[in-house]
Design a protein around this motif. Sequence first.
Motif, PDB file in Angstrom:
ATOM      1  N   THR A 190      -6.210  -3.272 -19.830  1.00 14.92           N
ATOM      2  CA  THR A 190      -6.963  -2.984 -21.059  1.00 14.92           C
ATOM      3  C   THR A 190      -6.895  -1.491 -21.372  1.00 14.92           C
ATOM      4  OG1 THR A 190      -8.901  -2.947 -19.638  1.00 14.92           O
ATOM      5  CG2 THR A 190      -8.571  -4.916 -20.969  1.00 14.92           C
TER       6      THR A 190
ATOM      7  N   GLY B  56     -11.925  -2.463 -25.455  1.00  8.66           N
ATOM      8  CA  GLY B  56     -13.194  -2.709 -26.124  1.00  8.66           C
ATOM      9  C   GLY B  56     -14.113  -1.518 -25.956  1.00  8.66           C
TER      10      GLY B  56
ATOM     11  N   TRP C  86     -12.565 -10.588 -16.831  1.00  7.64           N
ATOM     12  CA  TRP C  86     -12.304  -9.173 -17.151  1.00  7.64           C
ATOM     13  C   TRP C  86     -11.302  -8.659 -16.128  1.00  7.64           C
ATOM     14  CZ3 TRP C  86     -15.087  -4.398 -15.161  1.00  7.64           C
ATOM     15  CH2 TRP C  86     -14.621  -3.258 -15.820  1.00  7.64           C
TER      16      TRP C  86
ATOM     17  N   ASN D 241     -16.278 -11.178 -21.423  1.00  6.41           N
ATOM     18  CA  ASN D 241     -15.071 -10.452 -21.801  1.00  6.41           C
ATOM     19  C   ASN D 241     -13.956 -11.154 -21.029  1.00  6.41           C
ATOM     20  OD1 ASN D 241     -13.001  -8.702 -22.235  1.00  6.41           O
ATOM     21  ND2 ASN D 241     -13.954  -6.909 -21.306  1.00  6.41           N
ATOM     22  N   PRO D 242     -13.016 -11.822 -21.653  1.00  2.00           N
ATOM     23  CA  PRO D 242     -12.535 -11.654 -23.019  1.00  2.00           C
ATOM     24  C   PRO D 242     -12.993 -12.695 -24.054  1.00  2.00           C
ATOM     25  CG  PRO D 242     -10.906 -12.891 -21.802  1.00  2.00           C
ATOM     26  CD  PRO D 242     -12.046 -12.619 -20.848  1.00  2.00           C
TER      27      PRO D 242
ATOM     28  N   TYR E 243     -14.984  -9.186 -28.913  1.00  2.00           N
ATOM     29  CA  TYR E 243     -13.567  -9.537 -28.766  1.00  2.00           C
ATOM     30  C   TYR E 243     -13.299 -10.859 -29.462  1.00  2.00           C
ATOM     31  CZ  TYR E 243     -14.199  -6.203 -24.997  1.00  2.00           C
ATOM     32  OH  TYR E 243     -14.515  -5.080 -24.284  1.00  2.00           O
TER      33      TYR E 243
ATOM     34  N   TYR F 275     -10.621 -13.949 -28.670  1.00  2.00           N
ATOM     35  CA  TYR F 275      -9.635 -14.434 -27.702  1.00  2.00           C
ATOM     36  C   TYR F 275      -8.945 -15.621 -28.345  1.00  2.00           C
ATOM     37  CZ  TYR F 275      -8.071 -15.574 -22.901  1.00  2.00           C
ATOM     38  OH  TYR F 275      -7.348 -15.803 -21.757  1.00  2.00           O
TER      39      TYR F 275
ATOM     40  N   ILE G  81      -2.904  -5.090 -29.126  1.00  2.00           N
ATOM     41  CA  ILE G  81      -3.877  -6.053 -28.593  1.00  2.00           C
ATOM     42  C   ILE G  81      -3.501  -6.305 -27.128  1.00  2.00           C
ATOM     43  CG2 ILE G  81      -4.409  -7.154 -30.814  1.00  2.00           C
ATOM     44  CD1 ILE G  81      -2.468  -9.412 -30.044  1.00  2.00           C
TER      45      ILE G  81
ATOM     46  N   ARG H 166      -6.077 -11.043 -26.598  1.00  2.00           N
ATOM     47  CA  ARG H 166      -7.426 -10.601 -26.958  1.00  2.00           C
ATOM     48  C   ARG H 166      -7.345  -9.419 -27.903  1.00  2.00           C
ATOM     49  NH1 ARG H 166     -11.158  -6.930 -23.138  1.00  2.00           N
ATOM     50  NH2 ARG H 166      -9.981  -5.364 -24.298  1.00  2.00           N
TER      51      ARG H 166
ATOM     52  N   SER I 229      -9.836  -6.559 -29.871  1.00  2.00           N
ATOM     53  CA  SER I 229     -11.192  -6.024 -29.920  1.00  2.00           C
ATOM     54  C   SER I 229     -11.671  -6.061 -31.367  1.00  2.00           C
ATOM     55  CB  SER I 229     -11.181  -4.586 -29.408  1.00  2.00           C
ATOM     56  OG  SER I 229     -12.386  -3.955 -29.770  1.00  2.00           O
ATOM     57  N   THR I 230     -12.947  -6.370 -31.554  1.00  2.00           N
ATOM     58  CA  THR I 230     -13.522  -6.326 -32.906  1.00  2.00           C
ATOM     59  C   THR I 230     -14.511  -5.164 -33.007  1.00  2.00           C
ATOM     60  OG1 THR I 230     -15.205  -7.942 -32.282  1.00  2.00           O
ATOM     61  CG2 THR I 230     -13.226  -8.797 -33.328  1.00  2.00           C
TER      62      THR I 230
END
Length: 396
Positions: A15, A38, A124, A174-175, A329, A331, A360, A373, A375-376
Amino acid sequence: MTFSENIARLRPSATVAVSTLARKLAAEGRDIINLGAGEPDFDTPEWVSAAAIDGIRAGRTRYTPSAGLPELRTAAARYMTAGTAYPADGARVVVSAGAKQSLFNACFCLFGPGDEVLIGSPYWTSYPEMVTLARAEPVPVAGSENLDFLLTPEDLDGVATPRTRGLILSTPSNPTGAVYSKDQLGAIAGWAREHGVTLISDEIYQEIHFGDEGGKAPGALDLDPETVGDLVVTNGMSKAYAMTGWRVGFSYTTPELASKMSAFQSHVSLNAATPSQVAALEALTRSDDAARDKARMLAAFRRRRDLVARLFDELLPGCPYILPGGAFYLYFRVDGAFNDKLTCANDVCARILEESGVAIVPGEAFGDTRFARMSTASSDEEIEAGVRRMAAVLGG
Ligand code: PMP
Ligand code: GLU
């Protein structure tokens, strides 16, 4: 130079690597949208930063006790146990340099050679590495996809052995963003107790929860302590308070394990940075300001969750996703794009980065090569542009 067996299987965090690469490409002038690691895109609330600056000016720049400032341990204990039947006892808390260190401390103090540790999958990315660094064996266990991969006792029955010592999960995950209900978590905790397995519940996204009823996601401390066996709960300031770079996390467990973790930490890093602890104390104790700022950020995370779901429904119908109940996130499956040249999520994500500049994280980092995944925790504009660019590559 030869390296020790301790790190024989070590891989860097995927990540973190994706984000580092995205920053490098952007610095080289490429048009990059980084939806990799994230990390909230919000600045730490100004009044929290001001407390640290005032603290530095007032000379709060020396070592603290290894387990953290006593008043911060108490504040963290109150934060984690509010509304639960567990005691708000600072002796149960160790403050660390991020929840990442809290989790590592727990793994290193609890597990060793010959031990197996179950890890809810998708996981994670750092959990298996932490278990391996403790020279124990990580054993990923996936729940069923219809249950958004949440574990049930039956899933655990299928993989437990007499050597199983621990179980690590995150909720909200997460995720995936999936959230265990209190009953589901109770069933897992009951299973762990029955099997003499220590449950490590990573609740760092607890406040980033989109449940209709509002409030934090259910956590292990919400359960009846009589029904729960050995337990470590980890949380921290990074996500809900937008304080990733300050590096403050904490664990809540028995006073006995807390003192072992503190002793371990006293030889490794000693204490989380003192000005960061001062900032965390301010954040946890100025409740009205904290509630206002957390609500503002939560509203943005919820809006982005809704936005990304709408965009996927419209533009990427070939990529089914898990609708997140929390965290930040999305997924989603990328195996619809597999062909002769693209045979795994790594390939698909590399192609997306190459052709569209969107970074991503491939599902290999989380234990499933069919998924990726995003991230938002980025602006609405970046999310929308990122999904549109991905759709152009993946072809809807
Ligand atoms: N657990 C999970 C599931 C995470 O996503 C993160 C994010 N880095 C952490 C723990 C650790 O957070 P930190 O070390 O910043 O407190
Ligand atoms: N936890 C975030 C992520 O999963 C930040 C990076 C990391 O520490 O893994 O992307």
